[in-house]
Design a protein around this motif. Structure first.
Motif, PDB file in Angstrom:
ATOM      1  N   ARG A  62       0.843  -1.198   0.000  1.00  0.00           N
ATOM      2  CA  ARG A  62       0.000   0.000   0.000  1.00  0.00           C
ATOM      3  C   ARG A  62       0.875   1.244   0.000  1.00  0.00           C
ATOM      4  N   TYR A  63       0.552   2.177  -0.898  1.00  0.00           N
ATOM      5  CA  TYR A  63       1.176   3.495  -0.911  1.00  0.00           C
ATOM      6  C   TYR A  63       0.074   4.534  -0.716  1.00  0.00           C
ATOM      7  N   GLY A  64       0.268   5.459   0.238  1.00  0.00           N
ATOM      8  CA  GLY A  64      -0.729   6.489   0.455  1.00  0.00           C
ATOM      9  C   GLY A  64      -2.086   5.885   0.765  1.00  0.00           C
ATOM     10  N   THR A  65      -3.134   6.518   0.241  1.00  0.00           N
ATOM     11  CA  THR A  65      -4.498   6.080   0.523  1.00  0.00           C
ATOM     12  C   THR A  65      -5.205   5.481  -0.686  1.00  0.00           C
ATOM     13  N   ALA A  66      -4.580   5.558  -1.878  1.00  0.00           N
ATOM     14  CA  ALA A  66      -5.341   5.190  -3.073  1.00  0.00           C
ATOM     15  C   ALA A  66      -4.580   4.331  -4.070  1.00  0.00           C
ATOM     16  N   PHE A  67      -3.349   3.923  -3.759  1.00  0.00           N
ATOM     17  CA  PHE A  67      -2.560   3.165  -4.714  1.00  0.00           C
ATOM     18  C   PHE A  67      -1.903   1.974  -4.021  1.00  0.00           C
ATOM     19  N   GLY A  68      -1.715   0.899  -4.784  1.00  0.00           N
ATOM     20  CA  GLY A  68      -0.992  -0.268  -4.294  1.00  0.00           C
ATOM     21  C   GLY A  68      -0.298  -0.962  -5.440  1.00  0.00           C
ATOM     22  N   PHE A  69       0.670  -1.815  -5.103  1.00  0.00           N
ATOM     23  CA  PHE A  69       1.458  -2.470  -6.147  1.00  0.00           C
ATOM     24  C   PHE A  69       1.700  -3.928  -5.794  1.00  0.00           C
ATOM     25  N   ILE A  70       1.499  -4.793  -6.801  1.00  0.00           N
ATOM     26  CA  ILE A  70       1.693  -6.236  -6.655  1.00  0.00           C
ATOM     27  C   ILE A  70       3.046  -6.639  -7.232  1.00  0.00           C
ATOM     28  N   GLY A  71       3.783  -7.472  -6.505  1.00  0.00           N
ATOM     29  CA  GLY A  71       5.050  -7.992  -6.996  1.00  0.00           C
ATOM     30  C   GLY A  71       5.441  -9.249  -6.240  1.00  0.00           C
ATOM     31  N   LEU A  72       6.607  -9.772  -6.551  1.00  0.00           N
ATOM     32  CA  LEU A  72       7.154 -10.951  -5.869  1.00  0.00           C
ATOM     33  C   LEU A  72       6.127 -12.086  -5.770  1.00  0.00           C
ATOM     34  N   TYR A  73       5.359 -12.275  -6.815  1.00  0.00           N
ATOM     35  CA  TYR A  73       4.306 -13.298  -6.837  1.00  0.00           C
ATOM     36  C   TYR A  73       4.935 -14.613  -7.282  1.00  0.00           C
ATOM     37  N   ILE A  74       5.239 -15.483  -6.328  1.00  0.00           N
ATOM     38  CA  ILE A  74       6.000 -16.703  -6.601  1.00  0.00           C
ATOM     39  C   ILE A  74       5.399 -17.874  -5.825  1.00  0.00           C
ATOM     40  N   CYS A  75       5.263 -18.987  -6.495  1.00  0.00           N
ATOM     41  CA  CYS A  75       4.956 -20.250  -5.833  1.00  0.00           C
ATOM     42  C   CYS A  75       6.197 -21.136  -5.936  1.00  0.00           C
ATOM     43  N   HIS A  76       6.570 -21.761  -4.839  1.00  0.00           N
ATOM     44  CA  HIS A  76       7.730 -22.643  -4.855  1.00  0.00           C
ATOM     45  C   HIS A  76       7.519 -23.735  -5.907  1.00  0.00           C
ATOM     46  N   PRO A  77       8.547 -24.036  -6.714  1.00  0.00           N
ATOM     47  CA  PRO A  77       8.371 -25.011  -7.808  1.00  0.00           C
ATOM     48  C   PRO A  77       7.814 -26.354  -7.365  1.00  0.00           C
ATOM     49  N   ALA A  78       8.119 -26.770  -6.152  1.00  0.00           N
ATOM     50  CA  ALA A  78       7.647 -28.076  -5.689  1.00  0.00           C
ATOM     51  C   ALA A  78       6.161 -28.084  -5.355  1.00  0.00           C
ATOM     52  N   HIS A  79       5.535 -26.894  -5.343  1.00  0.00           N
ATOM     53  CA  HIS A  79       4.139 -26.809  -4.909  1.00  0.00           C
ATOM     54  C   HIS A  79       3.245 -26.127  -5.942  1.00  0.00           C
ATOM     55  N   ARG A  80       3.697 -26.047  -7.173  1.00  0.00           N
ATOM     56  CA  ARG A  80       2.888 -25.392  -8.205  1.00  0.00           C
ATOM     57  C   ARG A  80       1.765 -26.310  -8.671  1.00  0.00           C
TER      58      ARG A  80
END
Length: 279
Positions: A62-80
């Motif tokens: 969350r940044y401020g009151t009106a914006f957000g950012f998605i990243g680092l979206y990772i599933c471990h290879p053994a659990h995909r």
């Protein structure tokens, strides 16, 4: 019997682990990213666990009151393929509910993000190379406390939201932060950090091409010919061609995408974004 999955906020040590997964995926994060990343939003790093094992993770900052950012979206290879990625995705989106949400999507995922309401805004390309610079700090100085307020105001023109908590950490050692000041006004600034491979420069915000080049050369002089990486919006065609002419090569691309009203930014001054993980 296998424990049911649980989703919760990550500890500082678990954030380090998620960033190391990014290293294993080949994303080349910074060596000391976890501290400033967590400062941006301590509750914005989320993991899915089966028993005591982390099986997937995401950052939803969350940044401020009106914006957000998605990243680092990772599933471990053994659990995909088991739905664990979707659990942290849903938790991250819930954390950012009611905000415009940004992400940088790789080409193979962009159709998926479109189906969830994300709209492309611009494309970013990774440029990597070395610069031989004789005198690299002409016109630039290190960022000091006395210019911080002006720098935060300058940053706000080029980023979708106020992010002072993050920047106060991002500007600190061991990262190198430099600015160009003309007639008492900030004309540009950049931050460089050591990564597993070379150094990344981001952000690189400047009023003009010449001031962006001044900052780039100051970074190059500081690391004495090491490899530099920048994520450059494709709108910066002149800057990209300048990098190519100086021996940089273009690597992978991502698309900056938003769900919700797209922020109004001074994109002419964005020569390199801050990070693919946090925007």
């Amino acid at each position: 019997m296998t424990s049911p999955p649980t989703v919760r906020t990550l500890s500082p040590e678990e954030i380090e682990r998620l960033i190391d997964w990014a290293r294993i995926e080949g994303w080349n994060p910074g060596l000391r990213d976890a501290g400033p990343f967590r400062t941006a939003d301590p509750s914005g790093f989320i993991g899915c666990f089966v028993g005591h094992e982390m099986v997937s993770g995401i950052s939803a900052v969350r940044y401020g009151t009106a914006f957000g950012f998605i990243g680092l979206y990772i599933c471990h290879p053994a659990h995909r393929g088991k739905g664990f990625g979707r659990l942290v995705w849903d938790a991250g989106m819930a954390h950012l509910e009611g905000r415009t949400i940004g992400l940088d999507g790789v080409p193979e995922q962009q159709a998926n993000y479109r189906s969830m309401g994300f709209v492309p805004a611009y494309q970013t390309s990774r440029w990597s190379g070395r610069l031989d610079v004789v005198a690299g700090n002409r016109g630039s100085v290190r960022v000091t406390q006395d210019v911080l307020d002006d720098l935060l105001a300058f940053d706000a023109r080029h980023f979708p939201a106020e992010r002072s908590s993050f920047l106060k950490e991002w500007l600190r050692f061991p990262r190198s932060a430099r600015t160009v000041i003309r007639d008492g006004a900030i004309r540009g600034y950049t931050v460089m950090r050591r990564c597993h491979d070379g150094f990344k420069i981001g952000p690189l915000f400047a009023e003009t091409f010449d001031e962006a080049e001044t900052l780039l050369e100051a970074c190059a002089a500081e690391v004495d010919g090491a490899v530099l990486h920048l994520d450059v919006p494709d709108e910066q065609k002149g800057f990209a061609e300048h990098l190519r002419a100086r021996g940089f090569s273009r690597g992978f691309t991502t698309a900056r995408m938003y769900r919700g009203p797209a922020p109004r930014l001074h994109m002419a001054g964005v020569f390199a974004i801050t990070t693919l993980e946090l925007g």
